[in-house]
Design a protein around this motif. Structure first.
Motif, PDB file in Angstrom:
ATOM      1  N   ARG A  85     -53.219  36.862  31.436  1.00 17.05           N
ATOM      2  CA  ARG A  85     -53.814  35.855  32.330  1.00 17.05           C
ATOM      3  C   ARG A  85     -52.913  35.651  33.555  1.00 17.05           C
ATOM      4  O   ARG A  85     -53.388  35.514  34.679  1.00 17.05           O
ATOM      5  N   THR A  91     -58.804  32.726  39.050  1.00 13.64           N
ATOM      6  CA  THR A  91     -60.169  33.279  39.103  1.00 13.64           C
ATOM      7  C   THR A  91     -60.581  33.617  40.536  1.00 13.64           C
ATOM      8  O   THR A  91     -61.168  34.663  40.803  1.00 13.64           O
ATOM      9  N   ILE A 109     -64.462  35.325  44.518  1.00 13.20           N
ATOM     10  CA  ILE A 109     -64.528  34.814  43.137  1.00 13.20           C
ATOM     11  C   ILE A 109     -65.478  35.639  42.275  1.00 13.20           C
ATOM     12  O   ILE A 109     -65.262  35.791  41.074  1.00 13.20           O
TER      13      ILE A 109
HETATM   14  P1  GDP Z   1     -61.970  33.878  34.345  1.00  9.09           P
HETATM   15  O1  GDP Z   1     -61.647  33.623  32.899  1.00  9.09           O
HETATM   16  O2  GDP Z   1     -60.818  33.600  35.272  1.00  9.09           O
HETATM   17  O3  GDP Z   1     -62.575  35.259  34.577  1.00  9.09           O
HETATM   18  O4  GDP Z   1     -63.086  32.831  34.786  1.00  9.09           O
HETATM   19  P2  GDP Z   1     -64.363  32.252  34.004  1.00  9.09           P
HETATM   20  O5  GDP Z   1     -64.361  32.657  32.553  1.00  9.09           O
HETATM   21  O6  GDP Z   1     -64.445  30.802  34.321  1.00  9.09           O
HETATM   22  O7  GDP Z   1     -65.600  32.951  34.742  1.00  9.09           O
HETATM   23  C1  GDP Z   1     -65.984  34.275  34.438  1.00  9.09           C
HETATM   24  C2  GDP Z   1     -66.251  35.009  35.734  1.00  9.09           C
HETATM   25  O8  GDP Z   1     -67.363  34.407  36.387  1.00  9.09           O
HETATM   26  C3  GDP Z   1     -65.105  34.911  36.762  1.00  9.09           C
HETATM   27  O9  GDP Z   1     -64.137  35.914  36.597  1.00  9.09           O
HETATM   28  C4  GDP Z   1     -65.836  35.055  38.079  1.00  9.09           C
HETATM   29  O10 GDP Z   1     -66.040  36.427  38.416  1.00  9.09           O
HETATM   30  C5  GDP Z   1     -67.181  34.405  37.792  1.00  9.09           C
HETATM   31  N1  GDP Z   1     -67.171  33.006  38.265  1.00  9.09           N
HETATM   32  C6  GDP Z   1     -66.532  31.949  37.726  1.00  9.09           C
HETATM   33  N2  GDP Z   1     -66.748  30.820  38.427  1.00  9.09           N
HETATM   34  C7  GDP Z   1     -67.566  31.169  39.450  1.00  9.09           C
HETATM   35  C8  GDP Z   1     -68.160  30.453  40.520  1.00  9.09           C
HETATM   36  O11 GDP Z   1     -67.979  29.244  40.684  1.00  9.09           O
HETATM   37  N3  GDP Z   1     -68.952  31.175  41.371  1.00  9.09           N
HETATM   38  C9  GDP Z   1     -69.163  32.513  41.210  1.00  9.09           C
HETATM   39  N4  GDP Z   1     -69.945  33.153  42.087  1.00  9.09           N
HETATM   40  N5  GDP Z   1     -68.611  33.225  40.216  1.00  9.09           N
HETATM   41  C10 GDP Z   1     -67.818  32.578  39.340  1.00  9.09           C
END
Ligand code: GDP
Length: 137
Positions: A85, A91, A109
């Motif tokens: 991580r 993210t 993002i």
């Molecule tokens: P990660 O664990 O850092 O990958 O984040 P999350 O599990 O919260 O979200 C999964 C994936 O969804 C992220 O890696 C981003 O590619 C996408 N994502 C998360 N939040 C957003 C958002 O607010 N907008 C958009 N367009 N994509 C998002």
């Protein structure tokens, strides 16, 4: 040794960054215990990201993840889950620390180059999702 699950996402694979990312992974002391290049179906992407099913970005995320090939990984190291991580970075690449993979290779993002499990339980589930029955070495 702890194991975690990672993905080099379609944006980074298409940009030709797979080798550079794998090099950084190894330089940071991770052992690659499993690696496959796959092209997910939309259904597989929806199942994998089902925890986000109610989020507004779910359709865009699963369309993107099934749009082109990616590389799924099992990474091994002491403290692999947290370490991966940290190496990925925030993210949103704009918020990511200098030197992290998302800062180096992410564009936005929703095109943020890499995925990583966020906890012990999800790491085990995500490894099983893509590597069930496969030999991890
Ligand atoms: P990660 O664990 O850092 O990958 O984040 P999350 O599990 O919260 O979200 C999964 C994936 O969804 C992220 O890696 C981003 O590619 C996408 N994502 C998360 N939040 C957003 C958002 O607010 N907008 C958009 N367009 N994509 C998002």
């Amino acid at each position: 040794m702890e194991r975690t699950f990672g993905i080099i996402k379609p944006d980074a694979v298409a940009a030709g960054d797979t080798g550079k990312i794998l090099d950084i992974i190894e330089q940071n002391g991770f052992k690659v215990a499993g690696m496959r290049k796959i092209h997910m179906s939309k259904k597989t992407a929806q199942q994998f990201y089902s925890v986000h099913a109610s989020r507004p970005f779910y359709d865009a995320l699963t369309t993107f993840m099934s749009s082109a090939p990616c590389v799924v990984l099992v990474l091994e190291k002491d403290g692999a889950i947290l370490g991966w991580r940290e190496l990925m970075g925030a993210t949103n690449p704009d918020m990511a620390t200098e030197g992290t993979l998302r800062k180096l290779f992410g564009k936005s993002i929703d095109h943020n180059a890499v995925h990583g499990s966020d906890a012990k339980e999800t790491a085990a589930e995500e490894i099983a999702f893509f590597f069930a029955g496969m030999n991890l070495v």
